[in-house]
Scaffold this active site. Structure first.
Site, PDB file in Angstrom:
ATOM      1  N   TYR A   1       7.925  17.053 -60.186  1.00 44.80           N
ATOM      2  CA  TYR A   1       6.490  17.312 -60.040  1.00 44.80           C
ATOM      3  C   TYR A   1       5.722  17.022 -61.326  1.00 44.80           C
ATOM      4  O   TYR A   1       4.557  16.654 -61.295  1.00 44.80           O
ATOM      5  CB  TYR A   1       6.250  18.778 -59.658  1.00 44.80           C
ATOM      6  CG  TYR A   1       6.192  19.048 -58.180  1.00 44.80           C
ATOM      7  CD1 TYR A   1       7.245  18.702 -57.348  1.00 44.80           C
ATOM      8  CD2 TYR A   1       5.075  19.654 -57.612  1.00 44.80           C
ATOM      9  CE1 TYR A   1       7.195  18.967 -55.995  1.00 44.80           C
ATOM     10  CE2 TYR A   1       5.021  19.921 -56.262  1.00 44.80           C
ATOM     11  CZ  TYR A   1       6.081  19.572 -55.452  1.00 44.80           C
ATOM     12  OH  TYR A   1       6.023  19.840 -54.111  1.00 44.80           O
TER      13      TYR A   1
ATOM     14  N   LYS B   1      21.957  18.916 -56.164  1.00 43.79           N
ATOM     15  CA  LYS B   1      22.453  17.649 -55.605  1.00 43.79           C
ATOM     16  C   LYS B   1      23.321  17.016 -56.679  1.00 43.79           C
ATOM     17  O   LYS B   1      23.091  15.888 -57.127  1.00 43.79           O
ATOM     18  CB  LYS B   1      21.244  16.763 -55.212  1.00 43.79           C
ATOM     19  CG  LYS B   1      21.594  15.471 -54.501  1.00 43.79           C
ATOM     20  CD  LYS B   1      22.103  15.666 -53.083  1.00 43.79           C
ATOM     21  CE  LYS B   1      22.541  14.337 -52.477  1.00 43.79           C
ATOM     22  NZ  LYS B   1      23.242  14.517 -51.179  1.00 43.79           N
TER      23      LYS B   1
ATOM     24  N   ASP C   1      21.305  18.962 -49.093  1.00 43.50           N
ATOM     25  CA  ASP C   1      21.330  18.484 -47.699  1.00 43.50           C
ATOM     26  C   ASP C   1      22.099  19.453 -46.807  1.00 43.50           C
ATOM     27  O   ASP C   1      21.667  19.786 -45.698  1.00 43.50           O
ATOM     28  CB  ASP C   1      21.891  17.051 -47.606  1.00 43.50           C
ATOM     29  CG  ASP C   1      23.191  16.856 -48.378  1.00 43.50           C
ATOM     30  OD1 ASP C   1      23.586  17.753 -49.146  1.00 43.50           O
ATOM     31  OD2 ASP C   1      23.817  15.783 -48.213  1.00 43.50           O
TER      32      ASP C   1
ATOM     33  N   ASP D   1      10.287  23.172 -52.552  1.00 45.40           N
ATOM     34  CA  ASP D   1       9.113  22.874 -51.728  1.00 45.40           C
ATOM     35  C   ASP D   1       9.541  22.621 -50.287  1.00 45.40           C
ATOM     36  O   ASP D   1       8.989  23.177 -49.337  1.00 45.40           O
ATOM     37  CB  ASP D   1       8.392  21.643 -52.301  1.00 45.40           C
ATOM     38  CG  ASP D   1       7.168  21.254 -51.482  1.00 45.40           C
ATOM     39  OD1 ASP D   1       6.392  22.157 -51.134  1.00 45.40           O
ATOM     40  OD2 ASP D   1       7.012  20.046 -51.189  1.00 45.40           O
TER      41      ASP D   1
ATOM     42  N   ASP E   1       9.486  25.391 -46.741  1.00 43.17           N
ATOM     43  CA  ASP E   1       8.781  25.100 -45.481  1.00 43.17           C
ATOM     44  C   ASP E   1       9.737  25.250 -44.301  1.00 43.17           C
ATOM     45  O   ASP E   1       9.397  25.810 -43.263  1.00 43.17           O
ATOM     46  CB  ASP E   1       8.207  23.669 -45.473  1.00 43.17           C
ATOM     47  CG  ASP E   1       6.722  23.631 -45.827  1.00 43.17           C
ATOM     48  OD1 ASP E   1       6.292  24.483 -46.638  1.00 43.17           O
ATOM     49  OD2 ASP E   1       6.004  22.772 -45.302  1.00 43.17           O
TER      50      ASP E   1
HETATM   51  C1  IPM Z   1       3.361  24.296 -51.797  1.00 46.81           C
HETATM   52  C2  IPM Z   1       2.516  23.089 -51.518  1.00 46.81           C
HETATM   53  C3  IPM Z   1       2.142  22.439 -52.834  1.00 46.81           C
HETATM   54  C4  IPM Z   1       3.421  21.977 -53.487  1.00 46.81           C
HETATM   55  C5  IPM Z   1       1.111  21.313 -52.727  1.00 46.81           C
HETATM   56  C6  IPM Z   1      -0.152  21.770 -52.037  1.00 46.81           C
HETATM   57  C7  IPM Z   1       0.792  20.720 -54.063  1.00 46.81           C
HETATM   58  O1  IPM Z   1       3.172  22.216 -50.654  1.00 46.81           O
HETATM   59  O2  IPM Z   1       2.875  25.204 -52.486  1.00 46.81           O
HETATM   60  O3  IPM Z   1       4.491  24.334 -51.315  1.00 46.81           O
HETATM   61  O4  IPM Z   1       3.913  20.882 -53.194  1.00 46.81           O
HETATM   62  O5  IPM Z   1       3.955  22.714 -54.304  1.00 46.81           O
HETATM   63 MG    MG Z   2       4.998  22.955 -49.897  1.00 47.76          MG
END
Ligand code: IPM
Ligand code: MG
Length: 353
Positions: free
Chosen positions: A138, A188, A220, A244, A248
């Site tokens: 990042y 990884k 993975d 990240d 999710d």
């Molecule tokens: C998160 C989001 C952010 C990230 C974006 C909005 C920059 O996806 O907080 O997970 O990638 O960290």
């Molecule tokens: Mg995110």
């Protein structure tokens, strides 16, 4: 307790109002809470051409904690990278050194049926993902898009210093200690040197935490195990990029991303607290967004920055109560339950308090 309130864009503005109602209720009960609002994200860009104005950054720096809604909107997608709403949150993480991102994935018993996985796979799930938030690909340099040999080449740098790995690792062991004493580190290492270093440092750290069981998993395989048998995990610790993606994925185990809070902490437990979900432009302004992740973020703030575990428990208890009463926003709607909007849901939590 000085709290910076940054609603941001889209549904961030609607759900923040409900969290503020909860803060008002806590104030009435005698808690000394001071709040100040500021603009951030697309809303700030519209006003001043900067998604993170100096005044907002300054307020965030001075406050003890930051309550953050969400940023982003399709109207900003064509802006240059440094003007985009997302830039505000990335800069804030870096400027305030908020390196430890806690993303719990907890299944409320009332919502186990809302998951896309079978209820027996997810019922009782209580997983903590700890994501490093201020380094990795990042932020690594160099980065960019250049022309080489007559074609465009895009490049980023995946990079971790051992000090960065060590400090997030320590947070991981400490959190595991207060929970099920199991820490699983995600990397990884079969391909990437950065993550070989990650694994080596985790193994070194483990000597200081003999009471915590440390295991390792490739990213993975971790993605696969999270949908196969998520309850095998207690605390997962990983880098910025993998975290990240995995967070999710883990959020969906719980049925709704509208239920999940998060904390981003610095070395002194100052924190930025925000729902995991985004600004949801498709439902913004309609009064239908789920305010519970925002309210649960406030509960996390009470627990982690202010050490007010009892008050945090009360807020979480009030959320459980409204779910048990059968109130549901659209994202968690189930047959036979009462569909409510943002305001009614927030009001019910305050009543539950
Ligand atoms: C998160 C989001 C952010 C990230 C974006 C909005 C920059 O996806 O907080 O997970 O990638 O960290
Ligand atoms: Mg995110």
């Amino acid at each position: 307790m000085k709290i910076a309130i940054l609603p941001g864009d889209g549904i961030g503005q609607e759900i923040m109002v409900e969290a503020e109602k909860v803060l008002d209720a806590l104030r009435r009960d005698g808690m000394k809470i001071e709040t100040e609002r500021a603009v951030i994200g697309g809303t700030a860009y519209d006003q001043s051409g900067d998604p993170l104005p100096d005044a907002t950054l300054k307020l965030a720096q001075q406050a003890d904690a930051i309550l953050f809604g969400a940023v982003g909107g399709t109207q900003y997608d064509a802006l240059p990278r440094d003007k985009r709403p997302e830039r505000a949150i990335l800069r804030m993480r870096k400027e305030l050194d908020l390196f430890a991102n806690l993303r719990p994935a907890t299944v409320f018993p009332e919502l186990a049926a809302a998951s896309s996985l079978k209820p027996e796979i997810v019922a009782g799930l209580d997983l903590m993902i700890l994501r490093e938030l201020t380094s990795d690909i990042y932020f690594g340099q160099p980065r960019g898009i250049k022309t080489e040999g007559g074609e465009r080449v895009g490049f980023n740098t995946m990079l971790y210093k051992e000090s960065e790995i060590r400090r997030i690792g320590r947070v991981g062991f400490e959190i595991a200690r207060k929970r099920g004493r199991k820490l699983c580190s995600v990397d990884k290492m079969n391909v990437l040197e950065t993550t070989q270093l990650w694994r080596d440092v985790m193994v070194e750290l483990a000597k200081d935490y003999p009471d915590v069981e440390l295991t390792h998993i490739l990213v993975d395989n971790c993605a696969m195990q999270l949908v196969r048998n998520p309850k095998q995990f207690d605390v997962l610790v990983t880098g910025n990029m993998f975290g990240d993606i995995l967070s999710d994925e883990a959020s969906m185990l719980t049925g709704s991303i509208g239920m999940l809070p998060s904390a981003s902490l610095d070395a002194k437990n100052k924190g930025l607290y925000e729902p995991i979900h985004g600004s949801a432009p498709d439902i913004a302004g309609k009064g239908v967004a789920n305010p519970l992740a925002m309210i649960l973020s406030l509960a996390m703030m009470l627990r982690y920055t202010f050490g007010q575990a009892e008050a945090a428990g009360r807020v979480e208890g009030a959320v459980r109560k409204v779910l048990a009463q059968g109130l549901r926003t659209g994202d968690i709607q189930q047959p036979g339950m009462r569909l409510v909007g943002t305001k009614e849901m927030g009001g019910a939590v305050v009543a539950g308090l």
